[in-house]
Design a protein around this motif. Structure first.
Motif, PDB file in Angstrom:
ATOM      1  N   SER A 129       0.884  -1.022   0.057  1.00 55.94           N
ATOM      2  CA  SER A 129      -0.089   0.205  -0.056  1.00 55.94           C
ATOM      3  C   SER A 129       0.685   1.295  -0.008  1.00 55.94           C
ATOM      4  O   SER A 129       1.956   1.192   0.252  1.00 55.94           O
ATOM      5  N   CYS A 130       0.254   2.352  -0.382  1.00 51.79           N
ATOM      6  CA  CYS A 130       1.168   3.751  -0.466  1.00 51.79           C
ATOM      7  C   CYS A 130       0.139   4.671  -0.085  1.00 51.79           C
ATOM      8  O   CYS A 130      -1.158   4.663   0.056  1.00 51.79           O
ATOM      9  N   LEU A 131       0.553   6.020   0.083  1.00 49.78           N
ATOM     10  CA  LEU A 131      -0.467   7.171   0.067  1.00 49.78           C
ATOM     11  C   LEU A 131      -0.464   7.734  -1.338  1.00 49.78           C
ATOM     12  O   LEU A 131       0.282   7.902  -2.028  1.00 49.78           O
ATOM     13  N   LEU A 132      -1.575   7.950  -1.420  1.00 47.73           N
ATOM     14  CA  LEU A 132      -2.078   8.713  -2.637  1.00 47.73           C
ATOM     15  C   LEU A 132      -2.794  10.070  -2.489  1.00 47.73           C
ATOM     16  O   LEU A 132      -3.500  10.397  -1.647  1.00 47.73           O
ATOM     17  N   VAL A 133      -2.569  10.893  -3.490  1.00 50.45           N
ATOM     18  CA  VAL A 133      -3.073  12.231  -3.401  1.00 50.45           C
ATOM     19  C   VAL A 133      -3.826  12.492  -4.721  1.00 50.45           C
ATOM     20  O   VAL A 133      -3.287  12.123  -5.678  1.00 50.45           O
ATOM     21  N   SER A 134      -4.728  13.406  -4.646  1.00 54.83           N
ATOM     22  CA  SER A 134      -5.476  13.916  -5.700  1.00 54.83           C
ATOM     23  C   SER A 134      -5.716  15.344  -5.566  1.00 54.83           C
ATOM     24  O   SER A 134      -6.218  15.909  -4.380  1.00 54.83           O
ATOM     25  N   SER A 135      -5.513  16.059  -6.484  1.00 52.54           N
ATOM     26  CA  SER A 135      -5.745  17.524  -6.392  1.00 52.54           C
ATOM     27  C   SER A 135      -6.857  17.903  -7.260  1.00 52.54           C
ATOM     28  O   SER A 135      -7.285  19.045  -7.160  1.00 52.54           O
ATOM     29  N   ASP A 136      -7.614  17.194  -7.676  1.00 50.47           N
ATOM     30  CA  ASP A 136      -8.898  17.282  -8.583  1.00 50.47           C
ATOM     31  C   ASP A 136     -10.248  16.479  -7.970  1.00 50.47           C
ATOM     32  O   ASP A 136     -11.071  16.488  -8.929  1.00 50.47           O
ATOM     33  N   GLY A 137     -10.027  16.483  -6.680  1.00 49.79           N
ATOM     34  CA  GLY A 137     -11.453  16.150  -6.036  1.00 49.79           C
ATOM     35  C   GLY A 137     -11.401  14.427  -6.114  1.00 49.79           C
ATOM     36  O   GLY A 137     -12.730  14.026  -5.807  1.00 49.79           O
ATOM     37  N   GLY A 138     -10.538  13.650  -6.487  1.00 44.69           N
ATOM     38  CA  GLY A 138     -10.638  12.258  -6.329  1.00 44.69           C
ATOM     39  C   GLY A 138     -10.703  11.839  -7.879  1.00 44.69           C
ATOM     40  O   GLY A 138     -10.842  10.649  -7.898  1.00 44.69           O
ATOM     41  N   THR A 139     -10.614  12.722  -8.917  1.00 48.47           N
ATOM     42  CA  THR A 139     -10.701  11.913 -10.468  1.00 48.47           C
ATOM     43  C   THR A 139      -9.479  11.178 -10.776  1.00 48.47           C
ATOM     44  O   THR A 139      -9.464  10.189 -11.084  1.00 48.47           O
ATOM     45  N   SER A 140      -8.374  11.793 -10.483  1.00 47.23           N
ATOM     46  CA  SER A 140      -7.150  11.224 -10.632  1.00 47.23           C
ATOM     47  C   SER A 140      -6.255  11.274  -9.542  1.00 47.23           C
ATOM     48  O   SER A 140      -6.362  12.124  -8.751  1.00 47.23           O
ATOM     49  N   TRP A 141      -5.467   9.928  -9.309  1.00 44.44           N
ATOM     50  CA  TRP A 141      -4.674   9.965  -8.176  1.00 44.44           C
ATOM     51  C   TRP A 141      -3.121   9.882  -8.409  1.00 44.44           C
ATOM     52  O   TRP A 141      -2.798   9.134  -9.278  1.00 44.44           O
ATOM     53  N   ALA A 142      -2.352  10.129  -7.603  1.00 50.65           N
ATOM     54  CA  ALA A 142      -0.973   9.975  -7.687  1.00 50.65           C
ATOM     55  C   ALA A 142      -0.296   9.551  -6.412  1.00 50.65           C
ATOM     56  O   ALA A 142      -0.479  10.128  -5.300  1.00 50.65           O
ATOM     57  N   PRO A 143       0.903   8.724  -6.551  1.00 49.19           N
ATOM     58  CA  PRO A 143       1.473   8.245  -5.101  1.00 49.19           C
ATOM     59  C   PRO A 143       2.369   9.332  -4.617  1.00 49.19           C
ATOM     60  O   PRO A 143       3.107  10.108  -5.340  1.00 49.19           O
ATOM     61  N   ILE A 144       2.278   9.447  -3.298  1.00 53.26           N
ATOM     62  CA  ILE A 144       3.225  10.437  -2.680  1.00 53.26           C
ATOM     63  C   ILE A 144       4.360   9.752  -1.700  1.00 53.26           C
ATOM     64  O   ILE A 144       5.126  10.419  -1.355  1.00 53.26           O
ATOM     65  N   THR A 145       4.158   8.522  -1.761  1.00 57.54           N
ATOM     66  CA  THR A 145       5.347   7.595  -0.989  1.00 57.54           C
ATOM     67  C   THR A 145       5.859   6.737  -2.048  1.00 57.54           C
ATOM     68  O   THR A 145       5.038   6.329  -2.965  1.00 57.54           O
ATOM     69  N   ALA A 146       6.980   6.276  -1.679  1.00 56.17           N
ATOM     70  CA  ALA A 146       7.577   5.379  -2.656  1.00 56.17           C
ATOM     71  C   ALA A 146       7.003   3.762  -2.439  1.00 56.17           C
ATOM     72  O   ALA A 146       6.255   3.888  -1.595  1.00 56.17           O
ATOM     73  N   LYS A 147       7.522   2.840  -3.385  1.00 56.93           N
ATOM     74  CA  LYS A 147       6.937   1.632  -3.185  1.00 56.93           C
ATOM     75  C   LYS A 147       7.657   0.866  -1.868  1.00 56.93           C
ATOM     76  O   LYS A 147       8.790   1.295  -1.355  1.00 56.93           O
ATOM     77  N   HIS A 148       6.940   0.146  -1.290  1.00 62.65           N
ATOM     78  CA  HIS A 148       7.279  -0.666  -0.007  1.00 62.65           C
ATOM     79  C   HIS A 148       7.483   0.417   1.030  1.00 62.65           C
ATOM     80  O   HIS A 148       8.046  -0.094   2.049  1.00 62.65           O
TER      81      HIS A 148
END
Length: 135
Positions: free
Chosen positions: A115-134
């Protein structure tokens, strides 16, 4: 003058065998020491990367938390599941949402247990990880 009692200069087979055994033992010890040093070096490097990623994630979240009001979603009483989502909303702006991904999310890793932390700046439409793998 060349008879059976004359000694020739050089080493016997036993002496060469003893030297080769001592050389093999010393090489084995040096190899094990080198490998353990390399493993320790890799562990230290991985630990530093994880600490750096976590510092970045915490700094990123704290900067957004300081600058935006927080909206804590409260699930209805009938739902027992707790979400791991933090929404940061500003008037007339899409919400910044930070959430923990589900294990196996392809944005984090190919491993099904990660698992990782995800962030969305458009209200949840697209997601990007903000932590590395593992992490």
């Amino acid at each position: 003058m060349t008879g059976a009692n004359t000694k020739r200069p050089g080493f016997s087979v036993i002496e060469l065998l003893v030297v080769m055994v001592l050389f093999a033992i010393s090489i084995t010890i040096l190899t094990q020491t080198y490998l353990s040093f390399i493993r320790l070096s890799h562990r230290t490097a991985n630990s530093a990367v994880i600490q750096q990623d976590m510092r970045f994630a915490l700094e990123y979240m704290s900067r957004n938390i300081r600058n935006m009001p927080i909206d804590y979603p409260v699930p209805p009483a009938s739902l027992e599941a707790v979400t791991s989502t933090l929404s940061l909303k500003e008037a007339n702006q899409p919400a910044w949402i930070i959430k923990k991904s589900i294990p196996g999310d392809t944005r984090c890793s190919d491993d099904i247990d990660v698992s990782c932390l995800l962030v969305s700046s458009d209200g949840g439409t697209s997601w990007a990880p903000i932590t590395a793998k593992h992490v």
